[in-house]
Structure formats: C-alpha cells, structure tokens
Design a protein around this motif. Structure first.
Motif, PDB file in Angstrom:
ATOM      1  N   SER A   4       0.827  -1.206   0.000  1.00 31.76           N
ATOM      2  CA  SER A   4       0.000   0.000   0.000  1.00 31.76           C
ATOM      3  C   SER A   4       0.857   1.250   0.000  1.00 31.76           C
ATOM      4  N   LEU A   5       0.285   2.309  -0.540  1.00 29.50           N
ATOM      5  CA  LEU A   5       0.883   3.637  -0.485  1.00 29.50           C
ATOM      6  C   LEU A   5      -0.143   4.581   0.133  1.00 29.50           C
ATOM      7  N   GLY A   6       0.305   5.381   1.079  1.00 32.46           N
ATOM      8  CA  GLY A   6      -0.555   6.399   1.675  1.00 32.46           C
ATOM      9  C   GLY A   6      -0.035   7.776   1.336  1.00 32.46           C
ATOM     10  N   VAL A   7      -0.941   8.726   1.166  1.00 35.04           N
ATOM     11  CA  VAL A   7      -0.579  10.125   0.934  1.00 35.04           C
ATOM     12  C   VAL A   7      -1.345  10.974   1.936  1.00 35.04           C
ATOM     13  N   ASN A   8      -0.632  11.874   2.603  1.00 33.28           N
ATOM     14  CA  ASN A   8      -1.301  12.775   3.546  1.00 33.28           C
ATOM     15  C   ASN A   8      -0.726  14.173   3.406  1.00 33.28           C
ATOM     16  N   MET A   9      -1.581  15.094   2.936  1.00 38.75           N
ATOM     17  CA  MET A   9      -1.272  16.511   3.040  1.00 38.75           C
ATOM     18  C   MET A   9      -1.902  16.982   4.347  1.00 38.75           C
ATOM     19  N   TYR A  10      -1.077  17.172   5.356  1.00 42.11           N
ATOM     20  CA  TYR A  10      -1.613  17.539   6.661  1.00 42.11           C
ATOM     21  C   TYR A  10      -2.365  18.863   6.579  1.00 42.11           C
ATOM     22  N   ASN A  11      -1.900  19.777   5.733  1.00 40.53           N
ATOM     23  CA  ASN A  11      -2.682  20.957   5.355  1.00 40.53           C
ATOM     24  C   ASN A  11      -3.179  20.721   3.946  1.00 40.53           C
ATOM     25  N   TRP A  59      -6.070  15.611  16.066  1.00 40.40           N
ATOM     26  CA  TRP A  59      -5.237  14.422  16.172  1.00 40.40           C
ATOM     27  C   TRP A  59      -3.855  14.613  15.545  1.00 40.40           C
ATOM     28  N   GLY A  60      -3.609  15.785  14.973  1.00 42.65           N
ATOM     29  CA  GLY A  60      -2.323  16.027  14.353  1.00 42.65           C
ATOM     30  C   GLY A  60      -2.114  15.275  13.063  1.00 42.65           C
ATOM     31  N   GLU A  61      -3.189  14.790  12.471  1.00 43.89           N
ATOM     32  CA  GLU A  61      -3.107  14.029  11.229  1.00 43.89           C
ATOM     33  C   GLU A  61      -3.773  14.771  10.072  1.00 43.89           C
ATOM     34  N   GLY A  62      -4.048  16.072  10.267  1.00 41.96           N
ATOM     35  CA  GLY A  62      -4.666  16.845   9.202  1.00 41.96           C
ATOM     36  C   GLY A  62      -6.167  16.966   9.318  1.00 41.96           C
TER      37      GLY A  62
END
Length: 375
Positions: free
Chosen positions: A60-67, A188-191
């Motif tokens: 798997s690949l995850g992408v997170n733009m926190y902002n 939660w600091g995860e965006g």
C-alpha cells in the motif's frame, strides 16, 4: 622491500569482533525467520539464513497533506509505503502526480517527479498549486499500487491546525426549545479535527449548523463569482435519516428565514430505500424531503458550492476510484447536479456553513473536519 610482521594481538582482537558480529547477525536472522514462520536449521550459517529471508512486497501507499488547503504556497505531501505485513518499507520508488479539476469534469495531470522512501518508509514531496484555483488530488503510484489525498487552492482558507474550539460556532432554531452545543474538539495532528456536537430536547426533525465567520460574510450581491469548498466527513451516523450539508447559509439568526444557497447534501443510508444527494437553493425544510441518487457509506467527501453570475451549482465529489489498472481517472465522481439563478437569493447575511438535521429529540453528531476554503 622491508616486511613488517602483523601484530597478532590486533589480528586476534579484530577476528573476535568479526565473530561476535557474525553471531549477532546470525541471531537476528533467526529471529526474523522465526517471526515469518520460515524454517531453518541450527547449523545454517549467515549466508544460508540470508537466502531464506522473505523479499518484502509493497502492499500500500498512503498520501497525507496535513494541510489540504492553500492560499498559494506549496503544500508538503507525506508518502508512506507499507509491505504486506503492514511494516514501513524503505527504498520504494514512487511516481507522484497532481491531478487537477478540469473543465466539464475532466482532469489535468502534472508529474511531480519520482521520490524514494527512506528508512522510515516515508518520503515528502512539495506540491505546487495549479494555475487555476480549485481542487486537486495528489496521487502516488508504484506499479499498480496507488495512494492519494485531495486538496484545494483557495483565496482564503482554514486548515485543521488553523481552528480552535471557538471556530466551530453553532447556530440553531432556538424556538424549538432545548439547546445545541459543541461538546469537544480533538485535533489528532493528522490533518483533521474531530468535532462532537450534542442536541438536547426540542423536537426531532429540526436542524442546526456550524458557521465559519473567519471566512467572511456575504450577501446576494457579494456572493457572486465565489466558490465555497470543504472536505468533511460525518462520522458514526449510519442511518438513511441522517444527512450533512455544506453551502452558504443565509439569515442564520432568523431561523424562520434560513436558507441554503446551493447546499450540497450528502445523505447516506443502509442501502435500502431512497437517499443520496441533493443540491439546490432551498429553505431548509426541503432538504429533508428531496433526494438524488443511491445511498452510500459515510466517508470523506469534497463539497463544492459554486456561484457565478447568472448560474449557481453544487456537487459532492469523491476522491476518484481506486482502479490500479487506470493510471489517471477521466473525471472526479460527482453526485447530483442542480442549478438556479443567484439573482433569486434572499436578502440578508450569509456565512459558509455545515448543516445537520436532528434525527431525534436528543442526539450526538460527530464531524471530521479536514478544511474549508473560499475562492
């Protein structure tokens, strides 16, 4: 040529160090094989044990733009690679793309290059904003494994970290009795921020909302040529009687005259009966009786309310489908379509707002807020 004999004590010390390291390596390899339930014999040396090691497979690949909302600056996107055991995976080459909203629902694709995950299984890429304001998806791809996150380029915006308890200002029908309040907010600091609201007493079937005064106030004249967008999720409410809408709320201090300008409603259910999406300018009462589409499970959705001179519309958009055989989606999946003449908007002050219905006289609603913006 002069021959200098080696220092035998130094040779012995180095040999002992090497043997110790080989013994440690052998022990570590055995531990890995035991964890993976791969057989070996006690007589296997380091090289035979290495040959038995499983080859990690990317799962798997995850992408997170926190902002997820920007007013012009690049946004960092954190890409995470994991193997079939759920462990972070290093040295994965990942191709990254920005997929922009295009004309008539199609998309435009920009390559952001290739990054390689580090020892912690992550890599960070700087995402430049599109030429035109609107929303976009950041896609990470390695073969047929893809991950994604959605974001937006706006004029003004609020991300999760820009909010506080007071940001989520409640308005509701005080004539119905009872009260509505924000019970708690949790970043939660995860965006994203989780917001829990409670509604007590009063009759079921009325409504309440959260207004965002930080993004400005509007009226039927100044609202033209603006877009109001948000990334939201209504959490923990799985009945077909519950819905959440986003749009422009007029006259929030006069509930009898409350209206939603091109409010995009995401109404989900248990798969039976009629439910779905509806987009229109309405007095709030109509939103409980209109539907457009089939119910789906609740989840992160992109709400887009667009008001132009002579035309207004709203949609709820999904992040595009996870079809690994298709390199890019042809379009974003949008639910419902409704338009009207913005000249017919009511007088009064309006704010970007989230609207909930009260499905019971006393109920709790939990919202996951990723961000909101105005173009």
């Amino acid at each position: 040529m002069t021959f200098t004999p080696p220092d035998l004590s130094e040779v012995l010390t180095k040999e002992q160090t090497m043997n110790s390291r080989l013994t440690t390596c052998q022990s570590n390899l055995r531990s890995i094989l035991t964890k993976e339930e791969i057989g070996y014999t006690q007589g296997d040396g380091v090289i035979p044990l290495i040959r038995k090691l499983p080859v990690p497979q990317l799962a798997s690949l995850g992408v997170n733009m926190y902002n997820k909302f920007s007013t012009g600056a690049n946004l960092p996107a954190v890409i995470t690679a994991k193997d079939t055991d759920g462990n972070e995976m290093a040295n994965v080459n990942v191709n990254v793309y920005r997929i922009d909203e295009g004309s008539y629902g199609d998309v435009a694709v920009t390559s952001l290059g290739t990054v390689t995950t580090g020892n912690d299984g992550t890599a960070t890429v700087s995402v430049p904003m599109p030429n035109d304001k609107g929303y976009f998806t950041v896609q990470a791809r390695a073969g047929n494994i893809i991950g994604k996150d959605i974001g937006a380029y706006c004029t003004t915006a609020l991300n999760a970290d820009d909010t506080s308890y007071s940001t989520f200002s409640i308005f509701y029908d005080t004539s119905a009795g009872g009260d509505v309040e924000v019970m708690e907010t949790e970043n939660w600091g995860e965006g994203f921020v989780d917001v829990v609201t409670s509604s007590h007493a009063g009759y079921s079937g009325n409504y309440f909302g959260i207004k965002f005064t930080d993004l400005g106030s509007f009226d039927k004249t100044t609202v033209k040529d603006h877009r109001f967008i948000a990334i939201l999720s209504d959490r923990g409410n799985g009945t077909k009687t519950d819905f959440m809408a986003f749009g422009l709320a007029f006259n929030i201090d006069s509930w009898a005259n409350l209206g939603i300008c091109a409010g995009a409603k995401y109404w989900y259910g248990d798969g039976t009966g009629s439910a779905g999406y509806r987009q229109e300018y309405v007095n709030i009462s109509y939103m409980s009786s209109q539907d457009d589409g089939s119910p789906e499970s609740a989840g992160k959705k992109f709400y887009d309310t667009n008001i132009e001179s002579g035309y207004a519309y709203a949609t709820v958009a999904d992040e595009y489908a996870d079809d690994p055989t298709v390199q890019y989606p042809n379009s974003y999946t949008r639910h419902g379509a409704w338009s009207f003449n913005p000249d017919n908007l009511p007088s009064g002050t309006a704010y970007p707002a989230i609207i909930f219905n009260k499905s019971a006289s006393s109920c709790y609603r939990s919202l996951r807020f990723y961000g909101i913006g105005v173009i």
